[in-house]
Design a protein around this motif. Structure first.
Motif, PDB file in Angstrom:
ATOM      1  N   MET A   1       9.464  -0.230  11.897  1.00 46.14           N
ATOM      2  CA  MET A   1      10.413  -1.322  11.689  1.00 46.14           C
ATOM      3  C   MET A   1      11.573  -0.812  10.831  1.00 46.14           C
ATOM      4  SD  MET A   1       9.882  -5.082   9.915  1.00 46.14           S
ATOM      5  CE  MET A   1       8.706  -5.642  11.117  1.00 46.14           C
ATOM      6  N   ASN A   2      12.741  -1.349  11.042  1.00 41.43           N
ATOM      7  CA  ASN A   2      13.926  -1.027  10.261  1.00 41.43           C
ATOM      8  C   ASN A   2      13.652  -1.308   8.785  1.00 41.43           C
ATOM      9  OD1 ASN A   2      16.376  -2.275   8.839  1.00 41.43           O
ATOM     10  ND2 ASN A   2      17.334  -1.133  10.499  1.00 41.43           N
ATOM     11  N   LYS A   3      14.060  -0.369   7.905  1.00 41.89           N
ATOM     12  CA  LYS A   3      13.757  -0.484   6.477  1.00 41.89           C
ATOM     13  C   LYS A   3      14.396  -1.722   5.831  1.00 41.89           C
ATOM     14  CE  LYS A   3      13.324   2.474   2.491  1.00 41.89           C
ATOM     15  NZ  LYS A   3      13.463   3.807   1.958  1.00 41.89           N
ATOM     16  N   THR A   7      12.331  -4.838   4.189  1.00 40.80           N
ATOM     17  CA  THR A   7      12.560  -5.306   2.817  1.00 40.80           C
ATOM     18  C   THR A   7      12.780  -6.818   2.800  1.00 40.80           C
ATOM     19  OG1 THR A   7      13.489  -3.178   2.147  1.00 40.80           O
ATOM     20  CG2 THR A   7      14.043  -5.077   0.773  1.00 40.80           C
ATOM     21  N   ILE A   8      13.566  -7.322   3.747  1.00 50.95           N
ATOM     22  CA  ILE A   8      13.810  -8.767   3.835  1.00 50.95           C
ATOM     23  C   ILE A   8      12.495  -9.510   4.049  1.00 50.95           C
ATOM     24  CG2 ILE A   8      14.845 -10.584   5.273  1.00 50.95           C
ATOM     25  CD1 ILE A   8      17.179  -8.545   5.801  1.00 50.95           C
ATOM     26  N   MET A   9      11.653  -8.991   4.913  1.00 47.22           N
ATOM     27  CA  MET A   9      10.410  -9.684   5.253  1.00 47.22           C
ATOM     28  C   MET A   9       9.326  -9.534   4.185  1.00 47.22           C
ATOM     29  SD  MET A   9      10.429  -8.852   9.330  1.00 47.22           S
ATOM     30  CE  MET A   9       9.053  -9.898   9.797  1.00 47.22           C
TER      31      MET A   9
END
Length: 182
Positions: A1-3, A7-9
């Motif tokens: 997953m995109n870093k 971080t948001i999730m």
């Protein structure tokens, strides 16, 4: 997953900080620097960030915030008289100069600060009532004492530190969160 998306999730609000574990000055500086890269209306950069690591000032602002909760009979997760900053040893206060887009620019900075903190392993929570604090004479005096001049609106506080206990698991996302018009 995109870093960034990860971080948001993964970011969660912390409601129990270890008051003895202050993030390093370098870490706080990195978080604040990230906040300065938030988008602002017409690139005017109207928000400012006040990093508070001085315990006396932090506790004074906590008392002001608690008095607002009590005075307005607000329903919060913080009992009357308790620390509305959950023991966080550091707070970042976001204020914004009066402008047509002030209420949009400030919250973007708040979100950026919290995501930057998460990316560096620092816990955070958004605490309200900065508007009322800095409309008061005491709040205006704090700004003068810090050498901050001008008409600023309090947007919020990002309480920073390290969790004293595990954070809550995320709630499932609601079914009707996204509507798609194809």
């Amino acid at each position: 997953m995109n870093k960034v998306i990860e971080t948001i999730m993964s970011r969660r609000s912390c409601r129990c900080f270890d008051p003895e574990r202050m993030p390093s000055e370098e870490t706080i500086q990195q978080i604040c620097e990230a906040g300065t890269w938030s988008p602002t209306s017409r690139g005017q950069q109207n928000p400012i960030i006040i990093a508070v690591t001085n315990k006396e000032l932090r506790d004074r602002i906590s008392r002001m915030n608690s008095a607002i909760i009590t005075g307005k009979n607000l329903v919060t997760s913080t009992p009357p008289g308790a620390d509305p900053f959950y023991g966080a040893p550091c707070m970042l206060i976001v204020l914004v100069k009066e402008s047509p887009n002030a209420m949009y620019d400030g919250p973007i900075v708040m979100q950026t600060l919290m995501l930057a903190a998460e990316s560096l392993g620092v816990n955070s929570i958004w605490i309200h009532r900065a508007k009322e604090e800095f409309e008061s004479e005491e709040g205006k005096q704090i700004l003068r004492d810090l050498g901050i001049e001008g008409d600023y609106i309090g947007i919020g506080h990002v309480a920073l530190g390290y969790a004293a206990k595990p954070l809550q698991e995320p709630k499932p996302r609601k079914e009707d969160y996204i509507y798609w018009a194809k």
